[in-house]
Design a protein around this motif. Structure first.
Motif, mmCIF file in Angstrom:
data_model
loop_
_atom_site.group_PDB
_atom_site.id
_atom_site.type_symbol
_atom_site.label_atom_id
_atom_site.label_comp_id
_atom_site.label_asym_id
_atom_site.label_seq_id
_atom_site.Cartn_x
_atom_site.Cartn_y
_atom_site.Cartn_z
ATOM 1 N N SER A 276 1.018 -1.224 0.112
ATOM 2 C CA SER A 276 -0.108 -0.072 0.111
ATOM 3 C C SER A 276 0.787 1.317 0.180
ATOM 4 O O SER A 276 0.539 2.340 -0.007
ATOM 5 C CB SER A 276 -0.943 -0.169 1.245
ATOM 6 O OG SER A 276 -0.200 -0.012 2.375
ATOM 7 N N LYS A 277 2.039 1.196 0.300
ATOM 8 C CA LYS A 277 2.995 2.305 0.273
ATOM 9 C C LYS A 277 3.774 2.490 -1.207
ATOM 10 O O LYS A 277 4.957 3.237 -1.285
ATOM 11 C CB LYS A 277 4.185 2.168 1.154
ATOM 12 C CG LYS A 277 3.405 2.382 2.898
ATOM 13 C CD LYS A 277 2.839 3.636 3.012
ATOM 14 C CE LYS A 277 2.398 3.912 4.423
ATOM 15 N NZ LYS A 277 1.372 2.922 4.856
ATOM 16 N N SER B 178 -2.071 5.677 -7.551
ATOM 17 C CA SER B 178 -1.486 6.145 -6.664
ATOM 18 C C SER B 178 -1.551 5.112 -5.404
ATOM 19 O O SER B 178 -2.179 3.944 -5.584
ATOM 20 C CB SER B 178 -2.139 7.463 -6.000
ATOM 21 O OG SER B 178 -3.551 7.033 -5.623
ATOM 22 N N TRP B 179 -0.990 5.392 -4.230
ATOM 23 C CA TRP B 179 -0.878 4.322 -3.113
ATOM 24 C C TRP B 179 -2.387 3.823 -2.793
ATOM 25 O O TRP B 179 -2.477 2.816 -2.438
ATOM 26 C CB TRP B 179 -0.226 5.052 -2.070
ATOM 27 C CG TRP B 179 1.063 5.342 -2.121
ATOM 28 C CD1 TRP B 179 2.027 5.406 -3.068
ATOM 29 C CD2 TRP B 179 1.938 5.669 -0.909
ATOM 30 N NE1 TRP B 179 3.101 5.677 -2.812
ATOM 31 C CE2 TRP B 179 3.265 5.987 -1.416
ATOM 32 C CE3 TRP B 179 1.740 5.886 0.383
ATOM 33 C CZ2 TRP B 179 4.434 6.366 -0.911
ATOM 34 C CZ3 TRP B 179 2.895 6.177 1.304
ATOM 35 C CH2 TRP B 179 4.205 6.259 0.630
ATOM 36 N N THR B 180 -3.288 4.696 -2.591
ATOM 37 C CA THR B 180 -4.534 4.479 -2.159
ATOM 38 C C THR B 180 -5.445 4.125 -3.414
ATOM 39 O O THR B 180 -6.418 3.632 -2.959
ATOM 40 C CB THR B 180 -5.180 5.659 -1.476
ATOM 41 O OG1 THR B 180 -5.367 6.717 -2.547
ATOM 42 C CG2 THR B 180 -4.381 6.021 -0.241
ATOM 43 N N GLY C 198 -6.702 6.134 -5.269
ATOM 44 C CA GLY C 198 -7.534 7.496 -5.577
ATOM 45 C C GLY C 198 -7.021 8.455 -6.991
ATOM 46 O O GLY C 198 -7.875 9.061 -7.377
ATOM 47 N N ASN D 292 -5.426 -3.422 -2.214
ATOM 48 C CA ASN D 292 -4.382 -3.482 -1.375
ATOM 49 C C ASN D 292 -4.388 -4.584 -0.337
ATOM 50 O O ASN D 292 -3.399 -4.979 0.295
ATOM 51 C CB ASN D 292 -3.864 -2.162 -0.713
ATOM 52 C CG ASN D 292 -3.357 -0.924 -1.360
ATOM 53 O OD1 ASN D 292 -2.976 -1.086 -2.650
ATOM 54 N ND2 ASN D 292 -3.582 0.136 -1.037
ATOM 55 N N ARG E 213 5.548 9.064 -4.295
ATOM 56 C CA ARG E 213 3.853 9.400 -4.407
ATOM 57 C C ARG E 213 3.334 9.750 -5.386
ATOM 58 O O ARG E 213 2.125 9.857 -5.580
ATOM 59 C CB ARG E 213 3.992 10.342 -3.347
ATOM 60 C CG ARG E 213 4.110 9.987 -1.794
ATOM 61 C CD ARG E 213 3.900 11.043 -0.710
ATOM 62 N NE ARG E 213 3.703 10.390 0.628
ATOM 63 C CZ ARG E 213 2.661 9.963 1.044
ATOM 64 N NH1 ARG E 213 1.719 9.954 0.635
ATOM 65 N NH2 ARG E 213 2.878 9.615 2.599
#
Length: 123
Positions: A30-31, A52-54, A56, A74, A102
Motif C-alpha cells: 500500500s506504500k 497512486s498508493w490508495t 484514488g 491493497n 508518491r
C-alpha cells in the motif's frame, strides 16, 4: 524491494478484452505507486498507466485512455489492468512496476519490475 509477478496475458481478437493482474510480495504494498508499461517488438518500453498508493489517483497514456482501466486491491497486494476494445497495436509484453514515489505519472521513477506477460491482439 517488492517482487512482482504478472499474469493474464494471452491472444485475443481485435475488439476483445483482457484483464492483467500483478501480484506483489511484501507487507508494504500500500506504500507503492504501481504502474503498467509495455514494450512492442522493435520499440522502446512505454508508459501505459499508473495508480497512486490508495488507488484514488490514476494516469493513462493517451493511446489507452477510455479503453484501459487500472485498479488495485491493497488487501490482496494486487494491481490490475482491465483492457477493453483492444487493437492490434496494443500487442506487446506488458510489465508491472512499483515505485516508492508518491507521484503516479509517466515520469515517476519505478524501481521494481516484473518479468512481463505477453498480450497479442489479432486483427
Amino acid at each position: 524491494q517488492v517482487q512482482l509477478v504478472e499474469s493474464g496475458g494471452g491472444l485475443v481478437q481485435a475488439g476483445g478484452s483482457l484483464r492483467l493482474s500483478c501480484a506483489a510480495s511484501g507487507r508494504t504494498f500500500s506504500k507503492y505507486t504501481m504502474g503498467w508499461f509495455r514494450q512492442a517488438p522493435g520499440k522502446e518500453r512505454e508508459f501505459v498507466s499508473a495508480i497512486s498508493w490508495t488507488g484514488g489517483g490514476t494516469n493513462y497514456a493517451d493511446s489507452v485512455k477510455g479503453r484501459f482501466s487500472i485498479s488495485r486491491d491493497n488487501a490482496k497486494n494486487t494491481v490490475y489492468l482491465q483492457m477493453n476494445s483492444l487493437k492490434p497495436e496494443d500487442t506487446a509484453v506488458y510489465f508491472c512496476a512499483a515505485s516508492r514515489d508518491r507521484t503516479y505519472y509517466s515520469s515517476t521513477r519505478f524501481g521494481s519490475w516484473g518479468q512481463g506477460t505477453q498480450v497479442t491482439v489479432s486483427s
